[in-house]
Enzyme design. Structure first.
Site, PDB file in Angstrom:
ATOM      1  N   ASN A   9       0.860  -1.184   0.000  1.00  0.00           N
ATOM      2  CA  ASN A   9       0.000   0.000   0.000  1.00  0.00           C
ATOM      3  C   ASN A   9       0.894   1.231   0.000  1.00  0.00           C
ATOM      4  O   ASN A   9       1.519   1.550   1.011  1.00  0.00           O
ATOM      5  CB  ASN A   9      -0.885  -0.026   1.257  1.00  0.00           C
ATOM      6  N   LYS A  11       0.117   4.362  -0.240  1.00  0.00           N
ATOM      7  CA  LYS A  11      -0.471   5.586   0.332  1.00  0.00           C
ATOM      8  C   LYS A  11      -0.208   6.757  -0.628  1.00  0.00           C
ATOM      9  O   LYS A  11      -0.211   6.551  -1.832  1.00  0.00           O
ATOM     10  CB  LYS A  11       0.070   5.851   1.732  1.00  0.00           C
ATOM     11  N   HIS A  95      -9.189   0.939   4.994  1.00  0.00           N
ATOM     12  CA  HIS A  95      -7.900   1.189   5.631  1.00  0.00           C
ATOM     13  C   HIS A  95      -8.105   2.155   6.807  1.00  0.00           C
ATOM     14  O   HIS A  95      -8.915   3.063   6.733  1.00  0.00           O
ATOM     15  CB  HIS A  95      -6.913   1.772   4.621  1.00  0.00           C
ATOM     16  N   GLU A  97      -6.519   4.599   7.835  1.00  0.00           N
ATOM     17  CA  GLU A  97      -6.356   6.032   7.540  1.00  0.00           C
ATOM     18  C   GLU A  97      -7.612   6.601   6.890  1.00  0.00           C
ATOM     19  O   GLU A  97      -7.961   7.757   7.085  1.00  0.00           O
ATOM     20  CB  GLU A  97      -5.114   6.244   6.661  1.00  0.00           C
ATOM     21  N   GLU A 167      -5.062  -5.083  10.544  1.00  0.00           N
ATOM     22  CA  GLU A 167      -4.054  -4.053  10.751  1.00  0.00           C
ATOM     23  C   GLU A 167      -4.343  -3.313  12.052  1.00  0.00           C
ATOM     24  O   GLU A 167      -5.152  -2.379  12.067  1.00  0.00           O
ATOM     25  CB  GLU A 167      -4.082  -3.053   9.591  1.00  0.00           C
ATOM     26  N   GLY A 173       2.616   2.252  10.638  1.00  0.00           N
ATOM     27  CA  GLY A 173       3.539   3.372  10.452  1.00  0.00           C
ATOM     28  C   GLY A 173       4.207   3.816  11.738  1.00  0.00           C
ATOM     29  O   GLY A 173       4.829   4.885  11.786  1.00  0.00           O
ATOM     30  N   SER A 213       3.690  -2.202  10.254  1.00  0.00           N
ATOM     31  CA  SER A 213       5.149  -2.179  10.407  1.00  0.00           C
ATOM     32  C   SER A 213       5.826  -3.512  10.064  1.00  0.00           C
ATOM     33  O   SER A 213       6.787  -3.919  10.719  1.00  0.00           O
ATOM     34  CB  SER A 213       5.534  -1.728  11.819  1.00  0.00           C
TER      35      SER A 213
END
Ligand code: PEP
Length: 250
Positions: A9, A11, A95, A97, A167, A173, A213
């Site tokens: 991904n 981003k 996701h 985010e 996730e 991240g 991560s």
């Protein structure tokens, strides 16, 4: 059918030239004989470069998001039909985010999933708890409702086109990774819930990726867990060398 997938991904990273360079390098460095499905998810503007360059390879391309409507007055949005018209048949939905910064809810995501499936697209659907949920021992519960409210209305047959990605938000991240045991616990729980809602066959046929991560150094151990079917990779998917090393551990 359940199998190992390593998906990157990207981003909001890489422009057109950088995308071209990455896919060229990835083609050159792809490991031979690995039974791992490899997918990259560049930003919308670079999808066509990726699908055209990767057309005769077995590297797939996914979008990072999609709007739920067929089309219309939705400035700045991208439809399923638009994605398919540039050769993209897979979309990442849910996701964290998107949930956090763009306020995507379980109900909205159910709509997006329905639209993607109506267009015969495959969905990589992300679930995961926040740190507080885990501290309060609510992590299983939070993930259960993400599945129930966005996916459990689907008929059994639709699950051929669903891939899940667990996730934990606190691991995305941040450099923090769930331990392989924490990942296994959740993946096993997710598989059990699918078996309860549908049946064992659907549960056993669903690939469940881990994300948060993942790096070349920790991917082997995480991927070795019995209910972990590969990974959704953020930061470490931006460098061909790291991405290939992770693929090699799949
Ligand atoms: C992600 O964004 O899906 C992700 C897992 O990111 P990272 O690997 O950088 O934590």
């Amino acid at each position: 059918m359940r199998h190992t997938i390593v998906a990157g991904n990207w981003k909001m990273h890489k422009n057109a030239a950088e995308t071209q360079q990455f896919v060229n390098d990835l083609i050159e460095n792809m490991p031979n004989g690995k039974e791992v499905e490899v997918i990259i998810a560049p930003p919308f503007t670079n999808l066509l470069i990726a699908t055209q360059t990767l057309e005769h390879t077995n590297i797939g391309v996914a979008a990072q998001n999609m709007h739920q409507a067929e089309g219309g007055a939705f400035t700045g949005e991208i439809s399923a039909d638009m994605l398919k018209s540039v050769g993209v048949n897979t979309v990442i939905l849910g996701h964290s985010e998107r949930r956090q910064y763009f306020k995507e809810t379980n109900a909205l995501l159910a709509n997006k999933v329905d639209t993607a499936l109506r267009h015969n697209m495959r969905v990589i659907f992300c679930v995961g708890e926040e740190l507080n949920d885990r501290k309060n021992k609510q992590h299983l519960n939070v993930v259960y409702y993400q599945l129930k409210d966005s996916l459990f209305h689907l008929p059994k047959s639709a699950w051929n086109n669903i891939v899940l990605a667990y996730e934990p938000v606190w691991a995305i991240g941040t450099g923090e990774t769930a331990t392989p045991e924490q990942a296994q616990e959740m993946h096993q729980y997710i598989r059990e819930q699918i078996a309860i809602q549908y049946d064992k066959e659907v549960a056993e046929n669903t690939s469940i990726l881990y994300g948060g991560s993942v790096k070349p150094e920790n991917s082997k151990e995480i991927f070795s867990k019995p209910d972990v079917d590969g990974g959704l990779i953020g930061g470490a998917a931006l460098k061909v060398e790291d991405f290939v090393n992770i693929i090699n551990n799949g």
